[in-house]
Every structure is written in C-alpha cells, then in structure tokens.
Design an enzyme around this catalytic site. Sequence first.
Site, PDB file in Angstrom:
ATOM      1  N   GLY A 208       0.836  -1.199   0.000  1.00 15.61           N
ATOM      2  CA  GLY A 208       0.000   0.000   0.000  1.00 15.61           C
ATOM      3  C   GLY A 208       0.866   1.241   0.000  1.00 15.61           C
ATOM      4  N   GLY A 213       2.540   2.292   5.376  1.00 17.51           N
ATOM      5  CA  GLY A 213       3.652   1.366   5.626  1.00 17.51           C
ATOM      6  C   GLY A 213       4.512   1.834   6.787  1.00 17.51           C
ATOM      7  N   CYS A 264       2.105   0.472  -8.564  1.00 19.09           N
ATOM      8  CA  CYS A 264       3.296   0.952  -7.849  1.00 19.09           C
ATOM      9  C   CYS A 264       4.521   0.932  -8.751  1.00 19.09           C
ATOM     10  CB  CYS A 264       3.530   0.117  -6.597  1.00 19.09           C
ATOM     11  SG  CYS A 264       3.428  -1.639  -6.892  1.00 19.09           S
ATOM     12  N   GLU A 357       4.130  10.231  -6.123  1.00 17.47           N
ATOM     13  CA  GLU A 357       3.443   9.140  -6.817  1.00 17.47           C
ATOM     14  C   GLU A 357       2.055   9.650  -7.223  1.00 17.47           C
ATOM     15  OE1 GLU A 357       2.422   5.580  -4.453  1.00 17.47           O
ATOM     16  OE2 GLU A 357       3.170   4.420  -6.155  1.00 17.47           O
TER      17      GLU A 357
HETATM   18  P1  NDP Z   1      -3.483   2.565   1.867  1.00 14.68           P
HETATM   19  O1  NDP Z   1      -2.041   2.369   2.094  1.00 14.68           O
HETATM   20  O2  NDP Z   1      -4.249   3.439   2.788  1.00 14.68           O
HETATM   21  O3  NDP Z   1      -4.266   1.160   1.863  1.00 14.68           O
HETATM   22  C1  NDP Z   1      -3.665  -0.099   1.673  1.00 14.68           C
HETATM   23  C2  NDP Z   1      -4.227  -1.119   2.664  1.00 14.68           C
HETATM   24  O4  NDP Z   1      -3.869  -0.754   3.997  1.00 14.68           O
HETATM   25  C3  NDP Z   1      -5.764  -1.195   2.660  1.00 14.68           C
HETATM   26  O5  NDP Z   1      -6.151  -2.533   2.897  1.00 14.68           O
HETATM   27  C4  NDP Z   1      -6.139  -0.305   3.841  1.00 14.68           C
HETATM   28  O6  NDP Z   1      -7.404  -0.593   4.359  1.00 14.68           O
HETATM   29  C5  NDP Z   1      -5.032  -0.663   4.815  1.00 14.68           C
HETATM   30  N1  NDP Z   1      -4.789   0.330   5.863  1.00 14.68           N
HETATM   31  C6  NDP Z   1      -5.032   1.668   5.832  1.00 14.68           C
HETATM   32  N2  NDP Z   1      -4.663   2.230   6.996  1.00 14.68           N
HETATM   33  C7  NDP Z   1      -4.184   1.255   7.788  1.00 14.68           C
HETATM   34  C8  NDP Z   1      -3.624   1.218   9.101  1.00 14.68           C
HETATM   35  N3  NDP Z   1      -3.505   2.302   9.848  1.00 14.68           N
HETATM   36  N4  NDP Z   1      -3.232   0.013   9.604  1.00 14.68           N
HETATM   37  C9  NDP Z   1      -3.324  -1.101   8.868  1.00 14.68           C
HETATM   38  N5  NDP Z   1      -3.839  -1.132   7.612  1.00 14.68           N
HETATM   39  C10 NDP Z   1      -4.252   0.033   7.075  1.00 14.68           C
HETATM   40  O7  NDP Z   1      -3.667   3.047   0.383  1.00 14.68           O
HETATM   41  P2  NDP Z   1      -4.848   3.997  -0.182  1.00 14.68           P
HETATM   42  O8  NDP Z   1      -5.951   3.135  -0.562  1.00 14.68           O
HETATM   43  O9  NDP Z   1      -5.180   5.097   0.759  1.00 14.68           O
HETATM   44  O10 NDP Z   1      -4.131   4.661  -1.438  1.00 14.68           O
HETATM   45  C11 NDP Z   1      -3.445   5.898  -1.262  1.00 14.68           C
HETATM   46  C12 NDP Z   1      -2.188   5.922  -2.073  1.00 14.68           C
HETATM   47  O11 NDP Z   1      -1.329   4.856  -1.679  1.00 14.68           O
HETATM   48  C13 NDP Z   1      -2.358   5.709  -3.561  1.00 14.68           C
HETATM   49  O12 NDP Z   1      -2.742   6.880  -4.220  1.00 14.68           O
HETATM   50  C14 NDP Z   1      -0.980   5.248  -3.944  1.00 14.68           C
HETATM   51  O13 NDP Z   1      -0.131   6.369  -4.072  1.00 14.68           O
HETATM   52  C15 NDP Z   1      -0.550   4.412  -2.767  1.00 14.68           C
HETATM   53  N6  NDP Z   1      -0.813   2.955  -2.969  1.00 14.68           N
HETATM   54  C16 NDP Z   1       0.227   2.164  -3.336  1.00 14.68           C
HETATM   55  C17 NDP Z   1      -0.014   0.829  -3.606  1.00 14.68           C
HETATM   56  C18 NDP Z   1       1.057  -0.096  -4.031  1.00 14.68           C
HETATM   57  O14 NDP Z   1       0.800  -0.996  -4.811  1.00 14.68           O
HETATM   58  N7  NDP Z   1       2.275   0.050  -3.512  1.00 14.68           N
HETATM   59  C19 NDP Z   1      -1.358   0.254  -3.536  1.00 14.68           C
HETATM   60  C20 NDP Z   1      -2.372   1.177  -3.091  1.00 14.68           C
HETATM   61  C21 NDP Z   1      -2.090   2.473  -2.826  1.00 14.68           C
HETATM   62  P3  NDP Z   1      -8.742   0.146   3.839  1.00 14.68           P
HETATM   63  O15 NDP Z   1      -8.410   0.849   2.577  1.00 14.68           O
HETATM   64  O16 NDP Z   1      -9.693  -0.972   3.662  1.00 14.68           O
HETATM   65  O17 NDP Z   1      -9.155   1.076   4.939  1.00 14.68           O
END
Ligand code: NDP
Length: 455
Positions: A208, A213, A264, A357
């Site tokens: 994510g 992270g 990503c 990004e």
């Molecule tokens: P997030 O990092 O918020 O979400 C990824 C996962 O983490 C989801 O399952 C989310 O749950 C979960 N999550 C969110 N907050 C927490 C926390 N505090 N503790 C544990 N788990 C958590 O990504 P976003 O959806 O907000 O996307 C935002 C930006 O992140 C994108 O625009 C992009 O730049 C980047 N991104 C990068 C990715 C990659 O492949 N490396 C993939 C996705 C996003 P939930 O959403 O269900 O609340």
Amino acid sequence: MSDRLAVLEPATEAVLAEVPRAGVDEADEAVARAREALPAWRALAPAERARALHALADVLAEHLEELAVLEARNAGKAITDARGEMGMVVDTFRYYAGAPERLLGDTIPVAGGQAFTVREPVGVVGLITPWNFPLTIAAWKLAPALAAGNTVVLKPAELTPLTALRFSELVLAAGLPEGVVNVLVGPGRTCGQRLVEHPDVNKIAFTGSTEVGRSIAASAAATIKRVTLELGGKSANIVFADADLEAAAAAAPSAVFGNAGQDCCARSRILVEASAMERFLALLEPHVKALRVGDPLDEATEMGPLISAAQLTTVASFLDDGDPVAFAGSAPDGPGFWHAPTVLAPVDPHARVAREEVFGPIAAVIPFTDEADAVRLANDTIYGLSGSIWTRDGARALRVARAVETGVLSINANTSVRVTTPFGGFKQSGYGRELGPHALDAYTEVKTIFYATGE
Ligand code: NDP
C-alpha cells in the site's frame, strides 16, 4: 459505524454488492481461528501441503473467468488485464505448491556434533492488501505463506473485497481446512491496525502507501513483529537517443497508463535524452491518443476508470500545478471515475508531478543531457521500486542498470513482475521480497539445531 459495506463499481458508480463489515472483535476472532488451525497445518506432511496448494490452483483455474469478471467490475480494470492477473494468481499457487518439499536447510561443520538448520513457519500472518491488484497481490503473499506452513488472516482493501471473499469460499471448496485462510473485510484503521498490534499475529505482509507502511512498521515494533512492506514508487523509464525509439514509444503508454496508472511500478517519469526528445514525443503521441479507455468489460478496452472519486480528485490535482500538457488521450463522459491518459512535457524535475506518486494516468516527460544526468535524475527520489532503460549500447545498459537504485529493472522492456523472480523495493519503496524463491525467506524463521555426538 455501519456493519454493512457498500462496494462500488468504479465504471458506473453503482453499488455492486453489500457485504458485512468487520470490526476489532471480528479481527480478534479471525486471529483466534488462524491460531487454532496452525498446529495441524504446519504439521501436515510436505507433500500433503503441496497437494492442497495444487488443488487450490485447480479450483482457481476452474473459476478464472468468474474471478476475472468480478475483479474487472470491482477494480474497474480492463477484462483482458483481469484475465491475465487471475492467470498469475493460479500460477503463483502452482509455483509455491513446489515449495513445501524444497524448504531446504544447511549442515554446518562444528566441533562435538552436527549442526544444521531447518525452516519453521513464522506462525499466524496478517496480510494487508490494496485495491489496485486485489487478488493478485494477495496471492503473492498467500501462496508462499501457506506453503511454508503458516496460517493467515487476509484483510483486503475495503474498496475491493469481492475477489478475496470469493477466494475464501474456493479455499474450502479445494479442501483446505477451516481456519487456515481467514478473510476479514473491514477498515484499515481498525481491523488492519488490530492485526498489526495483535500479540498472536507473528508477521504482517503489507502492500500500500508509504505513509501507512511507515505507521505499520512503527506499530509492529511494539511486539517485534516481522514485517514486509511493498510501498509506493516513482519509477523512471530512461530512453537514450540511440534506443529503438519506435519500440520505446510504443511500449511507454502501457508502462504508465496500465491499470489507469494505479500501479506501484508505473513508469510515471519518462526520462528522454534531450537530443531525441522531439522525435520521441512525436512517436509517443499517436499511441497515447489511440488508447481505448472505457467499459472494463468490453474486450477492446485497454484502460478503465480510476478506483474512486477521491482518487480522481487526487490525480486531477496534478494538472493544476501548471505543468505543460503535451497531449492527452480520451475518456468517457458520464458516471464513473474517468481520467484521460495525459502526457506532460517538458517537466521540471522539481515539479510535484515529477516527485510524488500520482497513481493515475499522468506521465511526466523530463529531458536529460547524458548518462550521468540520467542516473542522477532516476535516483533523485525517495522511492526505488522499478524502472526501465532503453538503449542499443549493451555496456551502457548494464552500467545504468547497476547504478539505478531500484529493486527491479528492465532493459529494452517494461516488465516488473514475474512469478519466478523476486520483486520488492529499495529505499522508501519498502523492504523484503515477494515472488520467486526469495519470498519464502519472508515467511519462515531459520532455526539452528546442534546434536552432540560426544566426540
Ligand atoms: P493505503 O495504504 O491506505 O491502503 C492499503 C491497505 O492498507 C488497505 O487494505 C487499507 O485498508 C489498509 N490500511 C489503511 N490504513 C491502515 C492502518 N492504519 N493500519 C493497517 N492497515 C491500514 O492506500 P490507499 O488506498 O489510501 O491509497 C493511497 C495511495 O497509496 C495511492 O494513491 C498510492 O499512491 C498508494 N498505494 C500504493 C499501492 C502499491 O501498490 N504500492 C497500492 C495502493 C495504494 P482500507 O483501505 O480498507 O481502509
């Protein structure tokens, strides 16, 4: 909070499904089920665990089209892409079905007996996954985790939980025992956070945003939890003047506009040697304008909508900074979170669009003067996930490949991910490797055993 979650279809904004929404109590129950299932799963003979994973791959293959349609609708991705991704899911389970019988250790010469190592499962693993490649990224974590004898709790993104929910049914249909795979649909800030803090969860594997992270790594420190992180990127597609410019220009759109740029590994910085800039842009323009953006279920579609209204707002904001639009493709009107593929050129390397990004279909084309300048620009980022180098000079290709600080690179191609090769980032793109043989390191602990022989 409502205990029902409305899941939207990004191409229409209509509600695609309503599903139960978990909270902290359900997270605790899922962890308890995984913990209970662990002793029997890890004790299974290696060949039995291999057979179970092959059976799961068979069931997934039988349901490939159903899963592809579900993924295409829920994530808004082109059906042809979704089919490819579901194929990769099947291949990932098949590949790691070979692992239980190949988890080899070492024998190490020591005085007074025999020393050897064995690989133990880590225990209960929490998998937290994003919405851009929902079941594919889950499979990269599920398959090696299960092969190594761990049990798992998978928390998919709330925006795209449908293939994970269907997967949990197919796991049982394939004959895996109850509790080995648990799917938890709920918010990251409650359910995800609970998995990270839970004392009975031994490891978190996360894909994510870099921001989340970072917070996961900090929270996991309290229980010294193992963590692997696959985070954001700002990858460079470096095009030298001596490259096959036609090939580089033809390949560039899918490397940045694939999955509507929500990748990503998106090569969202196209670095072009200044002397070839004009020619490269002239070659690129027709490919961008020809991109078919539309209904994800149309077989001809190459790019769908963005995932959500919020993502559309974020992506569109990159066009408000005044960077010059060189040309753009088209996108449908009406409902749906659509954004046309857009190329900005020439972009100042300090501009926001060149540094952050975007996670949407916007490419920044940046000129460079020579090889050293290309490497400097490519590395001028907090990220280090992927990238490409286009040149006909083999020695230069290898010099630049060694100098660019990223976890995966392609020369005269734009691929990043294969089932059989390691994938992961340098710098703030994360740590740990998924896929290939290396992923098993992240789901096992090495134990050293000494047997005294009385010599
Ligand atoms: P997030 O990092 O918020 O979400 C990824 C996962 O983490 C989801 O399952 C989310 O749950 C979960 N999550 C969110 N907050 C927490 C926390 N505090 N503790 C544990 N788990 C958590 O990504 P976003 O959806 O907000 O996307 C935002 C930006 O992140 C994108 O625009 C992009 O730049 C980047 N991104 C990068 C990715 C990659 O492949 N490396 C993939 C996705 C996003 P939930 O959403 O269900 O609340």
